[in-house]
Design an enzyme around this catalytic site. Sequence first.
Site, PDB file in Angstrom:
ATOM      1  N   LYS A   1       0.813  -1.233   0.000  1.00  0.00           N
ATOM      2  CA  LYS A   1       0.000   0.000   0.000  1.00  0.00           C
ATOM      3  C   LYS A   1       0.843   1.278   0.000  1.00  0.00           C
ATOM      4  O   LYS A   1       0.794   2.087   0.939  1.00  0.00           O
ATOM      5  CB  LYS A   1      -0.940   0.018   1.206  1.00  0.00           C
ATOM      6  CG  LYS A   1      -1.905  -1.152   1.277  1.00  0.00           C
ATOM      7  CD  LYS A   1      -2.900  -0.999   2.409  1.00  0.00           C
ATOM      8  CE  LYS A   1      -3.875  -2.141   2.495  1.00  0.00           C
ATOM      9  NZ  LYS A   1      -3.296  -3.406   2.973  1.00  0.00           N
TER      10      LYS A   1
ATOM     11  N   ASP B   1       3.207   8.063  -1.186  1.00  0.00           N
ATOM     12  CA  ASP B   1       4.281   9.040  -0.938  1.00  0.00           C
ATOM     13  C   ASP B   1       4.300  10.003  -2.126  1.00  0.00           C
ATOM     14  O   ASP B   1       3.400   9.956  -2.971  1.00  0.00           O
ATOM     15  CB  ASP B   1       5.625   8.297  -0.772  1.00  0.00           C
ATOM     16  CG  ASP B   1       6.589   9.058   0.132  1.00  0.00           C
ATOM     17  OD1 ASP B   1       6.726  10.287  -0.052  1.00  0.00           O
ATOM     18  OD2 ASP B   1       7.215   8.436   1.000  1.00  0.00           O
TER      19      ASP B   1
ATOM     20  N   THR C   1     -11.318  -0.152   4.564  1.00  0.00           N
ATOM     21  CA  THR C   1     -12.626  -0.548   5.132  1.00  0.00           C
ATOM     22  C   THR C   1     -12.706  -0.215   6.621  1.00  0.00           C
ATOM     23  O   THR C   1     -13.781  -0.232   7.200  1.00  0.00           O
ATOM     24  CB  THR C   1     -12.894  -2.051   4.907  1.00  0.00           C
ATOM     25  OG1 THR C   1     -11.701  -2.765   5.173  1.00  0.00           O
ATOM     26  CG2 THR C   1     -13.339  -2.333   3.498  1.00  0.00           C
TER      27      THR C   1
ATOM     28  N   ARG D   1      -7.627 -15.867   7.469  1.00  0.00           N
ATOM     29  CA  ARG D   1      -7.894 -16.821   8.549  1.00  0.00           C
ATOM     30  C   ARG D   1      -8.795 -18.015   8.224  1.00  0.00           C
ATOM     31  O   ARG D   1      -8.547 -19.088   8.769  1.00  0.00           O
ATOM     32  CB  ARG D   1      -8.388 -16.051   9.781  1.00  0.00           C
ATOM     33  CG  ARG D   1      -7.253 -15.247  10.422  1.00  0.00           C
ATOM     34  CD  ARG D   1      -7.764 -14.121  11.258  1.00  0.00           C
ATOM     35  NE  ARG D   1      -8.426 -13.109  10.450  1.00  0.00           N
ATOM     36  CZ  ARG D   1      -8.994 -12.006  10.931  1.00  0.00           C
ATOM     37  NH1 ARG D   1      -8.989 -11.795  12.222  1.00  0.00           N
ATOM     38  NH2 ARG D   1      -9.568 -11.132  10.120  1.00  0.00           N
TER      39      ARG D   1
HETATM   40  O1  C5P Z   1      -8.068 -13.216   7.810  1.00  0.00           O
HETATM   41  P1  C5P Z   1      -8.854 -12.444   6.799  1.00  0.00           P
HETATM   42  O2  C5P Z   1      -9.532 -13.304   5.755  1.00  0.00           O
HETATM   43  O3  C5P Z   1      -9.815 -11.446   7.421  1.00  0.00           O
HETATM   44  O4  C5P Z   1      -7.729 -11.604   6.027  1.00  0.00           O
HETATM   45  C1  C5P Z   1      -8.046 -10.673   5.054  1.00  0.00           C
HETATM   46  C2  C5P Z   1      -6.797 -10.058   4.504  1.00  0.00           C
HETATM   47  O5  C5P Z   1      -7.158  -9.000   3.641  1.00  0.00           O
HETATM   48  C3  C5P Z   1      -5.858  -9.446   5.551  1.00  0.00           C
HETATM   49  O6  C5P Z   1      -4.528  -9.573   5.067  1.00  0.00           O
HETATM   50  C4  C5P Z   1      -6.284  -7.992   5.568  1.00  0.00           C
HETATM   51  O7  C5P Z   1      -5.244  -7.127   5.949  1.00  0.00           O
HETATM   52  C5  C5P Z   1      -6.660  -7.759   4.111  1.00  0.00           C
HETATM   53  N1  C5P Z   1      -7.596  -6.670   3.871  1.00  0.00           N
HETATM   54  C6  C5P Z   1      -8.851  -6.599   4.443  1.00  0.00           C
HETATM   55  N2  C5P Z   1      -9.683  -5.550   4.156  1.00  0.00           N
HETATM   56  C7  C5P Z   1      -9.280  -4.586   3.333  1.00  0.00           C
HETATM   57  C8  C5P Z   1      -8.020  -4.634   2.753  1.00  0.00           C
HETATM   58  C9  C5P Z   1      -7.185  -5.702   3.048  1.00  0.00           C
HETATM   59  O8  C5P Z   1      -9.238  -7.481   5.186  1.00  0.00           O
HETATM   60  N3  C5P Z   1     -10.107  -3.603   3.032  1.00  0.00           N
END
Ligand code: C5P
Length: 232
Positions: free
Chosen positions: A61, A64, A119, A211
Amino acid sequence: MGKDVIIACDFSSKEQTIAFLNKFEGKKPFVKIGMELFYACGPEIVKEIKARGHKIFLDLKLHDIPNTVKKSMSVLSNLDVDMTNLHASGTVKMMEAAIEGLTRPDGTRPILIAVTQLTSTDQESMERDLLINKPIDEVVMHYAHNAKIAGLDGVVCSPLEAEKVHNLCGTDFVTVTPGVRFADGDVGDQKRVMTPEQAKLIGSDYIVVGRPITAAEDPVAAYERCVREFVD
Ligand code: C5P
């Protein structure tokens, strides 16, 4: 763009990551390396996972001044990642500079996508902290459109926004959607979720799943279930 399941490898050590990937034996899932793993292990972890034959989404992400982003993107491109990202709030100029930096001498480059509004930012915090007084949906769509104008390939968004993004920016504009949960699984800290099957129906191009796979008793079976529901 092919539909695919991307596993978020949110680990903080090389040992944990490699032990996790070893479970997949011959399979080579597309993996996401985020800030946690990258800052813990550095570029070496990217090279090692790439050498094992995985596609990589490097989720750092960037945000800059255009020149710094351009030069940094050039370094990331040399790591031979398949997808990377930046913050659309860095402006169209920054995104254009990113594309320049990312493009290799032979004209190829990794897929570049933008984060619109995180989000974790809601209407209230956006108005209070960022002084943006428009409806958040409108801001997200405006940033997606800016990414498109700058020549990016797509955005990270909630599966609930994917359809709107495609309507505004075209079906070729890639939507990468986290917030995916199995119908019978734990939602955890994600608020607005969709199953892989629903994400497929609304037209997500890639789902990012952490997860539900990494914390599953059988991660390989959980990954295969995602692929069955989302890709097949
Ligand atoms: O464990 P989980 O399925 O919630 O992981 C979702 C992944 O997506 C994590 O690496 C999280 O940082 C990323 N992510 C997110 N929502 C966003 C952007 C990225 O959950 N808006």
